[in-house]
Scaffold this motif. Structure first.
Motif, mmCIF file in Angstrom:
data_model
loop_
_atom_site.group_PDB
_atom_site.id
_atom_site.type_symbol
_atom_site.label_atom_id
_atom_site.label_comp_id
_atom_site.label_asym_id
_atom_site.label_seq_id
_atom_site.Cartn_x
_atom_site.Cartn_y
_atom_site.Cartn_z
ATOM 1 N N PRO A 115 0.815 -1.208 0.000
ATOM 2 C CA PRO A 115 0.000 0.000 0.000
ATOM 3 C C PRO A 115 0.851 1.261 0.000
ATOM 4 C CG PRO A 115 0.093 -0.920 2.203
ATOM 5 C CD PRO A 115 0.841 -1.872 1.314
ATOM 6 N N VAL A 116 0.358 2.297 -0.608
ATOM 7 C CA VAL A 116 1.023 3.601 -0.576
ATOM 8 C C VAL A 116 -0.016 4.671 -0.258
ATOM 9 C CG1 VAL A 116 2.900 3.053 -2.182
ATOM 10 C CG2 VAL A 116 0.740 3.926 -3.064
ATOM 11 N N VAL A 117 0.492 5.775 0.266
ATOM 12 C CA VAL A 117 -0.368 6.907 0.587
ATOM 13 C C VAL A 117 -0.095 8.020 -0.415
ATOM 14 C CG1 VAL A 117 -0.722 8.770 2.257
ATOM 15 C CG2 VAL A 117 -0.681 6.392 3.023
ATOM 16 N N ALA A 118 -1.135 8.643 -0.919
ATOM 17 C CA ALA A 118 -0.975 9.751 -1.859
ATOM 18 C C ALA A 118 -1.878 10.909 -1.453
ATOM 19 C CB ALA A 118 -1.350 9.284 -3.265
ATOM 20 N N ASP A 119 -1.584 12.076 -1.994
ATOM 21 C CA ASP A 119 -2.437 13.265 -1.834
ATOM 22 C C ASP A 119 -2.741 13.611 -0.382
ATOM 23 O OD1 ASP A 119 -2.513 13.206 -4.586
ATOM 24 O OD2 ASP A 119 -4.429 12.166 -4.687
ATOM 25 N N ALA A 120 -1.732 13.451 0.483
ATOM 26 C CA ALA A 120 -1.962 13.740 1.905
ATOM 27 C C ALA A 120 -1.896 15.245 2.164
ATOM 28 C CB ALA A 120 -0.931 13.012 2.752
ATOM 29 N N TYR A 121 -2.868 15.784 2.886
ATOM 30 C CA TYR A 121 -2.833 17.163 3.360
ATOM 31 C C TYR A 121 -3.722 17.261 4.592
ATOM 32 C CZ TYR A 121 -7.483 17.915 1.291
ATOM 33 O OH TYR A 121 -8.808 17.830 0.981
ATOM 34 N N GLY A 122 -3.561 18.322 5.316
ATOM 35 C CA GLY A 122 -4.388 18.444 6.512
ATOM 36 C C GLY A 122 -4.453 19.872 6.993
ATOM 37 N N LEU A 166 2.357 1.353 7.922
ATOM 38 C CA LEU A 166 2.715 2.236 6.820
ATOM 39 C C LEU A 166 2.877 3.627 7.419
ATOM 40 C CD1 LEU A 166 2.743 2.829 3.720
ATOM 41 C CD2 LEU A 166 0.267 2.981 3.832
ATOM 42 N N SER A 167 4.042 4.244 7.199
ATOM 43 C CA SER A 167 4.264 5.576 7.753
ATOM 44 C C SER A 167 4.330 6.602 6.636
ATOM 45 C CB SER A 167 5.564 5.619 8.563
ATOM 46 O OG SER A 167 5.434 4.797 9.695
ATOM 47 N N PHE A 168 3.802 7.773 6.898
ATOM 48 C CA PHE A 168 3.812 8.841 5.893
ATOM 49 C C PHE A 168 3.715 10.183 6.606
ATOM 50 C CE2 PHE A 168 -0.772 9.565 6.276
ATOM 51 C CZ PHE A 168 -1.218 8.342 6.749
ATOM 52 N N ASP A 169 3.958 11.224 5.862
ATOM 53 C CA ASP A 169 3.910 12.570 6.422
ATOM 54 C C ASP A 169 2.706 13.329 5.873
ATOM 55 O OD1 ASP A 169 6.256 12.181 7.819
ATOM 56 O OD2 ASP A 169 7.528 13.046 6.250
ATOM 57 N N VAL A 170 2.116 14.143 6.721
ATOM 58 C CA VAL A 170 1.027 15.031 6.295
ATOM 59 C C VAL A 170 1.436 16.456 6.649
ATOM 60 C CG1 VAL A 170 -1.406 15.622 6.543
ATOM 61 C CG2 VAL A 170 -0.687 13.243 6.794
ATOM 62 N N VAL A 171 1.423 17.331 5.659
ATOM 63 C CA VAL A 171 1.706 18.748 5.940
ATOM 64 C C VAL A 171 0.403 19.407 6.399
ATOM 65 C CG1 VAL A 171 2.429 20.952 4.956
ATOM 66 C CG2 VAL A 171 3.585 18.834 4.272
ATOM 67 N N LEU A 172 0.475 20.024 7.581
ATOM 68 C CA LEU A 172 -0.717 20.662 8.142
ATOM 69 C C LEU A 172 -0.652 22.166 7.900
ATOM 70 C CD1 LEU A 172 -0.932 18.802 11.595
ATOM 71 C CD2 LEU A 172 -2.145 18.262 9.469
#
Lengths: 153, 205
Positions: free
Chosen positions: A26-33, A134-140
């Protein structure tokens, strides 16, 4: 279910990751917050989890070092009434995706541990039902800031 | 037919076409129906109420009179639909200011969670959405009466982990400058719908 453990995988290092899981994992895409709107209030994160594998995945838990708790919630609007309920899990279908987006499922980040600046990078770790993660970053960003597109659903 | 009569008729036809197209553009444009807003056949007067806003000022029918208001019920701890809606209203406001600087509705956010939404919390909250935003609340009984009057449902109930579960109507209400209910926008909301419909509804008086 794959017998290979899915090691924690950061999207930042996706290009460097050489293990065989990357192709189907799995992958994470389009992360924002968005940052909390009030002192001590919740932040929110939106992203898409894509599953290229042949087995469905079940997201069970989330955590972030910047917040006390991270919970999956879902907004529903029925007969004009908005409700928010906590989700125990979220299925990522085989060869499909789960979308966390405004007005639907979202990750609530509760209890900020410190002050957060506009553009803060928030690490998130998601754990699946098979204990892989699964680790990922979200820019807030602040609502209305360029890094945080305004919801318009 | 003589040349003179033919010319006169041709001129008349051109003139008629011009008049018809002018009528079509202007009158039809004036009668444009809003696409998203449901406009009440007659504006509805509200019972008296008193809220307190994020600056500590009273919000009553008298203080709202004189301006249009877009009213939305929610709570500051709501991370998803409440700020998304306020963000849409604020964005619509910014776009309308350019075209209708004198008649842009102000935004009135009514918190149904007075237990947590103190004046300071509401001040932080309102400040995130730019100018023209009032954030107000009141005791639960006052809120209930106002919400019932406006056809708005809300419920605050204790949830797990010391949390609350709050459910609320997601409609945006348009109050006219006499603080009467004039129109209702139902969720899901779109910024474009507010930008397109508000000038039409506000011109219907």
């Amino acid at each position: 279910m794959s017998v290979l453990p899915r090691f924690a995988l950061s999207i930042a290092f996706l290009g460097l990751a050489g293990c065989g899981e990357v192709g189907g994992g799995p992958v994470v895409a389009d992360a924002y917050g968005y940052l909390p709107l009030t002192g001590g209030g919740p932040a929110v994160a939106y992203f898409v989890v894509r599953n290229a594998g042949d087995e469905e995945l079940v997201l069970r838990a989330f955590e972030s070092p910047l917040f006390e708790r991270a919970e999956l919630h879902e907004t529903t609007v029925e007969d004009g009434v908005a409700r928010m309920r906590r989700l125990g899990s979220l299925v990522v279908p085989a060869r499909g995706e789960a979308r966390l987006e405004p007005g639907g499922a979202h990750l609530m980040l509760l209890g900020p541990k410190g002050a957060l600046e506009n553009g803060a990078v928030c690490p998130v770790t998601a754990t699946f039902a098979d204990s892989s993660s699964l680790s990922f970053d979200v820019v807030l960003g602040h609502r209305g800031s360029p890094s945080a597109p305004e919801a318009d659903s | 037919m003589t040349r003179a009569r033919f010319t006169a008729l041709a001129l008349l036809a051109v003139l008629a076409a011009a008049v018809a197209s002018w009528l079509l553009v202007n009158l039809a444009g004036r009668d444009r129906a809003p696409a998203a807003a449901v406009v009440l056949p007659e504006p509805r007067a509200l019972a008296a109420f008193e809220l307190v806003d994020h600056r500590g000022n009273a919000v009553t029918k008298a203080t709202l009179a004189g301006s249009w208001h877009l009213m939305f019920f929610g709570f500051a701890n709501c991370p998803d639909i409440c700020p998304a809606t306020l963000g849409q209203l604020a964005a619509a406001r910014r776009r309308l200011v350019a075209e209708h600087p004198d008649e842009v509705p102000r935004i009135l956010f009514v918190s149904v969670d007075p237990g947590r939404d103190t004046q300071q919390v509401l001040a932080d909250y309102a400040g995130r959405f730019g100018d023209g935003v009032l954030a107000a609340t009141a005791e639960p009984e006052v809120l209930k009466r106002l919400a019932d009057d406006l056809g708005i449902f809300f419920r605050v109930q204790p949830g797990a982990d010391d949390g609350y579960e709050v459910s609320h109507s997601a409609a945006v209400l348009l109050l006219n400058p006499r603080a009467e209910l004039q129109a209702v926008f139902s969720a899901p909301h779109r910024t474009d719908a507010f930008v397109d419909d508000l000038p039409i509804v506000m011109a219907m008086r």
